[in-house]
Scaffold this motif. Structure first.
Motif, PDB file in Angstrom:
ATOM      1  N   SER A  43     -11.108  27.778  41.938  1.00 59.27           N
ATOM      2  CA  SER A  43     -10.513  27.257  42.529  1.00 59.27           C
ATOM      3  C   SER A  43     -10.324  27.632  43.632  1.00 59.27           C
ATOM      4  CB  SER A  43      -9.068  26.947  41.645  1.00 59.27           C
ATOM      5  OG  SER A  43      -8.217  27.752  42.238  1.00 59.27           O
ATOM      6  N   PRO A  44      -9.444  27.722  44.598  1.00 62.54           N
ATOM      7  CA  PRO A  44      -9.291  28.654  46.140  1.00 62.54           C
ATOM      8  C   PRO A  44      -7.568  29.114  45.897  1.00 62.54           C
ATOM      9  CG  PRO A  44      -9.214  26.074  46.273  1.00 62.54           C
ATOM     10  CD  PRO A  44      -9.796  25.889  44.876  1.00 62.54           C
ATOM     11  N   ASN A  45      -7.543  28.921  44.594  1.00 58.85           N
ATOM     12  CA  ASN A  45      -6.260  29.519  44.153  1.00 58.85           C
ATOM     13  C   ASN A  45      -6.447  30.863  43.429  1.00 58.85           C
ATOM     14  OD1 ASN A  45      -4.461  27.558  45.486  1.00 58.85           O
ATOM     15  ND2 ASN A  45      -4.662  26.833  43.713  1.00 58.85           N
ATOM     16  N   TYR A  46      -7.643  31.017  43.418  1.00 58.37           N
ATOM     17  CA  TYR A  46      -7.845  32.540  43.498  1.00 58.37           C
ATOM     18  C   TYR A  46      -8.413  33.913  43.603  1.00 58.37           C
ATOM     19  CZ  TYR A  46     -11.449  36.065  40.607  1.00 58.37           C
ATOM     20  OH  TYR A  46     -11.157  37.052  39.660  1.00 58.37           O
ATOM     21  N   ILE A  47      -7.871  34.857  43.220  1.00 65.05           N
ATOM     22  CA  ILE A  47      -7.347  36.077  44.142  1.00 65.05           C
ATOM     23  C   ILE A  47      -7.701  37.149  43.087  1.00 65.05           C
ATOM     24  CG2 ILE A  47      -5.634  37.447  45.221  1.00 65.05           C
ATOM     25  CD1 ILE A  47      -3.471  35.031  45.081  1.00 65.05           C
ATOM     26  N   PRO A  48      -9.027  38.042  43.356  1.00 63.40           N
ATOM     27  CA  PRO A  48      -9.656  38.706  42.342  1.00 63.40           C
ATOM     28  C   PRO A  48      -9.304  40.166  42.603  1.00 63.40           C
ATOM     29  CG  PRO A  48     -11.289  37.673  43.937  1.00 63.40           C
ATOM     30  CD  PRO A  48      -9.750  37.185  44.669  1.00 63.40           C
ATOM     31  N   GLU A  49      -8.348  40.053  43.579  1.00 63.15           N
ATOM     32  CA  GLU A  49      -7.764  41.351  44.235  1.00 63.15           C
ATOM     33  C   GLU A  49      -6.356  41.511  42.587  1.00 63.15           C
ATOM     34  OE1 GLU A  49      -9.744  40.777  47.505  1.00 63.15           O
ATOM     35  OE2 GLU A  49      -7.992  39.877  46.387  1.00 63.15           O
ATOM     36  N   LEU A  50      -5.502  40.725  42.557  1.00 65.16           N
ATOM     37  CA  LEU A  50      -5.037  40.041  41.623  1.00 65.16           C
ATOM     38  C   LEU A  50      -5.310  40.069  40.105  1.00 65.16           C
ATOM     39  CD1 LEU A  50      -2.066  38.555  44.150  1.00 65.16           C
ATOM     40  CD2 LEU A  50      -2.289  41.005  42.841  1.00 65.16           C
ATOM     41  N   SER A  51      -5.779  39.560  40.027  1.00 66.60           N
ATOM     42  CA  SER A  51      -6.752  40.241  38.493  1.00 66.60           C
ATOM     43  C   SER A  51      -7.408  40.703  37.749  1.00 66.60           C
ATOM     44  CB  SER A  51      -8.061  38.513  37.988  1.00 66.60           C
ATOM     45  OG  SER A  51      -7.695  37.021  38.756  1.00 66.60           O
ATOM     46  N   LEU A  52      -5.995  41.439  37.651  1.00 60.13           N
ATOM     47  CA  LEU A  52      -7.124  42.897  36.397  1.00 60.13           C
ATOM     48  C   LEU A  52      -6.711  42.852  34.908  1.00 60.13           C
ATOM     49  CD1 LEU A  52      -3.846  44.470  38.652  1.00 60.13           C
ATOM     50  CD2 LEU A  52      -5.893  44.712  39.124  1.00 60.13           C
ATOM     51  N   VAL A  53      -7.428  43.892  34.618  1.00 59.89           N
ATOM     52  CA  VAL A  53      -7.712  44.253  33.370  1.00 59.89           C
ATOM     53  C   VAL A  53      -7.035  45.216  32.819  1.00 59.89           C
ATOM     54  CG1 VAL A  53      -9.344  42.723  32.712  1.00 59.89           C
ATOM     55  CG2 VAL A  53      -9.540  44.927  33.342  1.00 59.89           C
ATOM     56  N   ALA A  54      -6.480  45.914  31.975  1.00 51.35           N
ATOM     57  CA  ALA A  54      -5.990  46.867  31.302  1.00 51.35           C
ATOM     58  C   ALA A  54      -7.303  47.444  30.006  1.00 51.35           C
ATOM     59  CB  ALA A  54      -4.300  47.079  30.873  1.00 51.35           C
ATOM     60  N   ILE A  77       6.100  22.148  52.464  1.00 54.36           N
ATOM     61  CA  ILE A  77       5.660  23.600  51.505  1.00 54.36           C
ATOM     62  C   ILE A  77       4.938  25.589  51.614  1.00 54.36           C
ATOM     63  CG2 ILE A  77       3.143  23.706  49.895  1.00 54.36           C
ATOM     64  CD1 ILE A  77       4.641  21.336  49.626  1.00 54.36           C
ATOM     65  N   LYS A  78       5.651  25.855  51.171  1.00 59.04           N
ATOM     66  CA  LYS A  78       6.042  27.177  50.991  1.00 59.04           C
ATOM     67  C   LYS A  78       4.512  28.019  49.316  1.00 59.04           C
ATOM     68  CE  LYS A  78       9.226  27.809  53.680  1.00 59.04           C
ATOM     69  NZ  LYS A  78       8.696  28.381  54.790  1.00 59.04           N
ATOM     70  N   GLU A  79       4.125  28.926  50.204  1.00 59.20           N
ATOM     71  CA  GLU A  79       2.746  29.809  49.428  1.00 59.20           C
ATOM     72  C   GLU A  79       3.412  31.031  48.599  1.00 59.20           C
ATOM     73  OE1 GLU A  79      -1.329  29.925  50.306  1.00 59.20           O
ATOM     74  OE2 GLU A  79      -1.023  32.332  50.234  1.00 59.20           O
ATOM     75  N   ILE A  80       3.326  30.557  47.398  1.00 63.07           N
ATOM     76  CA  ILE A  80       3.443  32.185  46.926  1.00 63.07           C
ATOM     77  C   ILE A  80       2.789  32.418  45.745  1.00 63.07           C
ATOM     78  CG2 ILE A  80       6.526  31.940  47.194  1.00 63.07           C
ATOM     79  CD1 ILE A  80       6.891  30.189  44.426  1.00 63.07           C
ATOM     80  N   LEU A  81       3.044  33.046  44.698  1.00 60.79           N
ATOM     81  CA  LEU A  81       2.202  33.599  43.751  1.00 60.79           C
ATOM     82  C   LEU A  81       2.374  32.814  42.752  1.00 60.79           C
ATOM     83  CD1 LEU A  81       1.413  37.397  44.903  1.00 60.79           C
ATOM     84  CD2 LEU A  81      -0.528  35.556  44.903  1.00 60.79           C
ATOM     85  N   SER A 105       0.376  45.131  39.107  1.00 61.88           N
ATOM     86  CA  SER A 105      -0.257  44.021  40.165  1.00 61.88           C
ATOM     87  C   SER A 105       0.714  43.490  41.174  1.00 61.88           C
ATOM     88  CB  SER A 105      -0.275  43.302  38.804  1.00 61.88           C
ATOM     89  OG  SER A 105       0.922  42.671  38.257  1.00 61.88           O
ATOM     90  N   LEU A 106       2.523  43.969  40.302  1.00 61.21           N
ATOM     91  CA  LEU A 106       3.428  43.331  41.934  1.00 61.21           C
ATOM     92  C   LEU A 106       3.073  44.852  43.372  1.00 61.21           C
ATOM     93  CD1 LEU A 106       6.340  42.810  39.630  1.00 61.21           C
ATOM     94  CD2 LEU A 106       5.725  41.448  40.311  1.00 61.21           C
ATOM     95  N   ILE A 107       2.936  45.591  42.777  1.00 60.72           N
ATOM     96  CA  ILE A 107       2.374  46.622  43.600  1.00 60.72           C
ATOM     97  C   ILE A 107       1.787  45.979  44.568  1.00 60.72           C
ATOM     98  CG2 ILE A 107       2.248  48.824  44.590  1.00 60.72           C
ATOM     99  CD1 ILE A 107       3.408  49.687  42.280  1.00 60.72           C
ATOM    100  N   THR A 108      -0.019  46.038  43.979  1.00 62.20           N
ATOM    101  CA  THR A 108      -1.123  45.741  44.809  1.00 62.20           C
ATOM    102  C   THR A 108      -0.568  44.228  45.468  1.00 62.20           C
ATOM    103  OG1 THR A 108      -1.879  45.806  43.416  1.00 62.20           O
ATOM    104  CG2 THR A 108      -2.929  44.744  44.837  1.00 62.20           C
ATOM    105  N   ALA A 109       0.285  43.671  44.741  1.00 67.00           N
ATOM    106  CA  ALA A 109       0.411  41.912  45.481  1.00 67.00           C
ATOM    107  C   ALA A 109       1.479  41.846  46.878  1.00 67.00           C
ATOM    108  CB  ALA A 109       1.373  40.547  44.059  1.00 67.00           C
ATOM    109  N   ARG A 110       2.561  42.889  46.299  1.00 68.93           N
ATOM    110  CA  ARG A 110       3.365  43.359  48.008  1.00 68.93           C
ATOM    111  C   ARG A 110       2.533  44.229  48.910  1.00 68.93           C
ATOM    112  NH1 ARG A 110       6.953  46.426  45.264  1.00 68.93           N
ATOM    113  NH2 ARG A 110       8.580  44.544  44.505  1.00 68.93           N
ATOM    114  N   ASN A 111       1.735  44.502  48.764  1.00 68.67           N
ATOM    115  CA  ASN A 111       0.731  45.440  49.068  1.00 68.67           C
ATOM    116  C   ASN A 111      -0.101  44.756  50.318  1.00 68.67           C
ATOM    117  OD1 ASN A 111       1.752  48.160  49.089  1.00 68.67           O
ATOM    118  ND2 ASN A 111       0.150  48.518  47.616  1.00 68.67           N
ATOM    119  N   LEU A 112      -0.475  43.199  49.807  1.00 69.10           N
ATOM    120  CA  LEU A 112      -1.619  42.162  50.105  1.00 69.10           C
ATOM    121  C   LEU A 112      -0.475  41.146  50.754  1.00 69.10           C
ATOM    122  CD1 LEU A 112      -3.927  41.549  46.708  1.00 69.10           C
ATOM    123  CD2 LEU A 112      -4.413  42.612  49.288  1.00 69.10           C
TER     124      LEU A 112
END
Length: 169
Positions: A43-54, A77-81, A105-112
């Protein structure tokens, strides 16, 4: 040693199996979490930078995915994560894997530049990261979930200060 990194295409099958297996023993599960991940990637909602593995010793130990999500805020309409899913392999639970995935991931999301996050989850777990019940931001849910389980987090200061609206998953 644990490595937190972005998922790769070659990880997709192992992520599917990890999510499916992890949610078999989760406190709350709808049973379709692995398929949800696959659907979001398409989908267009996919964000590769915020799909992380350990990864521990070359094997996947945990997974977290954020995707674009919208809600009705006073008629606009407001966009969030959306944070969904977060899972940790059973033999790595209670070792900090999930916490590291969420924190990083929260740090990455904030930085994005994203402003806020919503999830349906356990308040006892997510409150340690600063998540609060959505009702505290005047945002209600229409899915019949208990209000205390719909949680939100401000990535940017006062991102939800004037919020009032409705979330539907």
């Amino acid at each position: 040693m644990m490595i937190i990194r972005k998922e790769k295409v070659k990880d997709y099958n192992n992520i599917y199996l990890l999510v499916k297996e992890a949610f078999k023993t989760a406190k709350v599960s709808e049973g379709n979490e692995a398929d949800f991940v696959t659907d979001i990637r398409k989908s267009p909602n996919y964000i590769p930078e915020l799909s992380l593995v350990a990864e521990i010793a070359g094997e996947l130990a945990g997974y977290i995915m954020f995707s674009r999500f919208t809600y009705d805020n006073k008629g606009s309409i407001k966009e969030i994560l959306l944070l969904a899913p977060l899972c940790v392999r059973k033999d790595h639970r209670n070792t900090g894997v999930g916490s590291l995935l969420v924190s990083n991931s929260l740090i990455t999301a904030r930085n994005l530049g994203y402003t806020a996050v919503v999830l349906a989850g356990d308040p006892a777990y997510y409150s340690r990261f600063g998540f609060k019940a959505s009702i505290m931001y005047n945002i209600k849910n229409g899915n019949g979930f208990p209000d205390e389980n719909i949680l939100m987090y401000e990535l940017q200061p006062d991102a939800l200060k004037n919020a009032a609206g409705f979330i539907s998953f």
